[in-house]
Design a protein around this motif. Structure first.
Motif, short mmCIF file in Angstrom:
data_model
loop_
_atom_site.label_atom_id
_atom_site.label_comp_id
_atom_site.label_asym_id
_atom_site.label_seq_id
_atom_site.Cartn_x
_atom_site.Cartn_y
_atom_site.Cartn_z
N PHE A 90 52.13 32.16 33.60
CA PHE A 90 52.87 33.41 33.80
C PHE A 90 52.78 33.82 35.25
O PHE A 90 51.90 33.35 36.00
CB PHE A 90 52.30 34.53 32.91
N ARG A 91 53.66 34.71 35.63
CA ARG A 91 53.55 35.39 36.93
C ARG A 91 53.94 36.84 36.69
O ARG A 91 54.90 37.13 35.97
CB ARG A 91 54.49 34.72 37.93
N LEU A 92 53.14 37.74 37.25
CA LEU A 92 53.37 39.17 37.03
C LEU A 92 53.42 39.88 38.38
O LEU A 92 52.53 39.68 39.21
CB LEU A 92 52.20 39.68 36.18
N THR A 93 54.44 40.65 38.62
CA THR A 93 54.50 41.42 39.87
C THR A 93 54.47 42.91 39.54
O THR A 93 54.97 43.35 38.50
CB THR A 93 55.78 41.12 40.68
N TYR A 94 53.87 43.64 40.46
CA TYR A 94 53.63 45.07 40.24
C TYR A 94 53.97 45.78 41.55
O TYR A 94 53.27 45.60 42.56
CB TYR A 94 52.14 45.23 39.92
N ARG A 95 55.08 46.50 41.54
CA ARG A 95 55.54 47.16 42.77
C ARG A 95 55.35 48.65 42.60
O ARG A 95 55.78 49.23 41.60
CB ARG A 95 57.02 46.83 42.99
N GLU A 108 58.86 24.78 28.57
CA GLU A 108 58.86 24.57 27.11
C GLU A 108 58.28 25.72 26.31
O GLU A 108 58.71 25.98 25.19
CB GLU A 108 58.03 23.33 26.71
N ASP A 109 57.27 26.40 26.89
CA ASP A 109 56.46 27.27 26.04
C ASP A 109 56.86 28.75 26.14
O ASP A 109 57.00 29.30 27.22
CB ASP A 109 54.98 27.14 26.42
N THR A 110 56.97 29.34 24.96
CA THR A 110 57.20 30.78 24.84
C THR A 110 55.84 31.45 24.78
O THR A 110 54.89 30.85 24.26
CB THR A 110 57.98 31.05 23.53
N PHE A 111 55.69 32.64 25.30
CA PHE A 111 54.44 33.39 25.05
C PHE A 111 54.76 34.82 24.68
O PHE A 111 55.87 35.31 24.89
CB PHE A 111 53.45 33.28 26.23
N SER A 112 53.77 35.46 24.09
CA SER A 112 53.96 36.86 23.72
C SER A 112 52.79 37.67 24.27
O SER A 112 51.69 37.14 24.46
CB SER A 112 54.09 37.02 22.21
N PHE A 113 53.05 38.93 24.55
CA PHE A 113 52.02 39.75 25.19
C PHE A 113 52.26 41.23 24.92
O PHE A 113 53.35 41.63 24.50
CB PHE A 113 52.01 39.50 26.71
N SER A 152 53.01 48.13 20.02
CA SER A 152 53.16 48.07 18.55
C SER A 152 53.68 46.71 18.13
O SER A 152 53.36 46.20 17.06
CB SER A 152 54.17 49.10 18.07
N SER A 153 54.55 46.19 18.96
CA SER A 153 55.04 44.83 18.73
C SER A 153 54.91 44.11 20.07
O SER A 153 54.98 44.75 21.12
CB SER A 153 56.51 44.85 18.29
N PRO A 154 54.69 42.79 20.02
CA PRO A 154 54.55 42.08 21.30
C PRO A 154 55.90 41.86 21.98
O PRO A 154 56.93 41.85 21.32
CB PRO A 154 53.94 40.74 20.87
N VAL A 155 55.85 41.68 23.28
CA VAL A 155 57.03 41.18 24.00
C VAL A 155 57.00 39.67 23.85
O VAL A 155 55.95 39.06 24.07
CB VAL A 155 56.96 41.53 25.51
N ILE A 156 58.10 39.07 23.47
CA ILE A 156 58.17 37.60 23.34
C ILE A 156 59.02 37.08 24.48
O ILE A 156 60.18 37.49 24.63
CB ILE A 156 58.74 37.21 21.96
N LEU A 157 58.41 36.22 25.30
CA LEU A 157 59.09 35.77 26.51
C LEU A 157 59.39 34.28 26.44
O LEU A 157 58.48 33.44 26.43
CB LEU A 157 58.22 36.11 27.72
N LEU A 158 60.67 33.96 26.38
CA LEU A 158 61.10 32.56 26.29
C LEU A 158 60.92 31.86 27.64
O LEU A 158 60.86 32.54 28.67
CB LEU A 158 62.58 32.50 25.89
N PRO A 159 60.83 30.51 27.63
CA PRO A 159 60.67 29.77 28.90
C PRO A 159 61.76 30.15 29.89
O PRO A 159 62.92 30.31 29.53
CB PRO A 159 60.82 28.32 28.47
N GLY A 160 61.32 30.34 31.13
CA GLY A 160 62.28 30.60 32.21
C GLY A 160 62.86 32.00 32.23
O GLY A 160 63.79 32.27 32.97
N THR A 161 62.33 32.90 31.40
CA THR A 161 62.90 34.26 31.39
C THR A 161 61.88 35.28 31.89
O THR A 161 60.70 34.97 32.03
CB THR A 161 63.37 34.67 29.97
#
Ligand code: TA6
Length: 260
Positions: free
Chosen positions: A88-93, A113-118, A232-241
């Motif tokens: 992952f990469r996270l930016t905070y402005r 390939e991999d989706t993650f949730s957070f 309450s629900s996770p964010v699901i992040l598909l590859p490349g998004t």
């Protein structure tokens, strides 16, 4: 590092007993909760983002407009992957003005390939003269998970929420704006949020405060946490998004009227 002060930064609460040792989150300010909200089987509670060292992409700098801008980032490392095996990469402005603080967050999934949730949450501690006198708008009609009552689910019937006892609630699908009255110096605080469907309201009150080592026993009347999040629900992040969320805190005068 230069410390920038404004009426917004003065509105944040820090415990007199806060410890800044890089091992646990500081008790106060705005701890950054990611990728997990609450207890976590794989790592520290509320995730690792609030305890790891962030990269400074852009040091705090005054722009021609007078605003101060700073950009920070984190990405996966051996340490994060040992707890949570995702790239992952996270930016905070951050943009700081005299009476406003803007937070823009971007979470990117670089994997092919991999989706993650957070989960993501800004665990904002506001400084208040007496928490019992604060009113919070924007929660009426929302369902909430009450962590003080075995995670039972209720619906908020009050137009404005007050806090007069141990409170630990995850309000769901809240309004995009909250006004909190009677923050420091009797002012009001406007919280505006985008892509943060939940709002957590927390105060440990007297008895629970005693169990928190970096929090004074007598400090609970002087803080309230009103936390914008996606928990309450996770964010699901598909590859490349990418996923974006933002929050604006704005100090209002005590004479500004509540909406509606
Ligand atoms: O956001 C509310 C909450 O999750 C509460 O349940 C309470 O435990 C609080 O955060 C503080 O958590 P911490 O890990 O910072 O002690």
């Amino acid at each position: 590092m230069t410390r920038f002060s404004s009426s917004i930064t003065d509105s944040l609460y820090f415990s007199k007993q806060a410890v800044f040792d890089g091992k646990k989150a500081i008790r106060g300010g705005i701890p950054f909760v990611f990728p997990q909200f609450g207890a976590w089987t794989f790592g520290p509670p509320h995730g690792f983002a609030r305890i790891i060292r962030w990269n400074v992409e852009k040091s705090p700098e005054r722009l021609p407009s007078g605003d101060i801008e700073a950009i920070f980032s984190i990405m996966d490392s051996e340490f994060t992957r040992s707890l949570w095996n995702s790239q992952f990469r996270l930016t905070y402005r951050l943009i700081l003005r005299e009476k406003e603080l803007h937070f823009n967050i971007g979470v990117y999934n670089p994997s092919r390939e991999d989706t993650f949730s957070f989960n993501l949450l800004l665990h904002t501690y506001f400084k208040v003269p007496d928490v019992r006198r604060c009113q919070i708008t924007g929660l009426h009609g929302c369902t909430f998970v009450d962590k003080t009552r075995d995670n039972q689910i209720f619906q908020e019937g009050r137009d404005v929420v007050t806090v007069c006892e141990w409170t630990d609630r995850i309000y769901q699908n809240t309004q995009p704006e909250h006004i909190i009255t009677n923050v420091v110096s009797g002012r009001k605080m406007r919280v505006q949020k985008y892509n943060f469907p939940d709002t957590v309201v927390w105060n440990p009150w007297q008895e629970k405060a005693r169990d928190i080592p970096d929090f004074g026993d007598d400090e609970f009347p002087n803080m309230i946490c009103v936390e914008s999040g996606h928990v309450s629900s996770p964010v699901i992040l598909l590859p490349g998004t990418a996923f974006e969320a933002s929050q604006i805190l704005q100090v209002l005068s005590k004479f500004d009227l509540l909406p509606g």
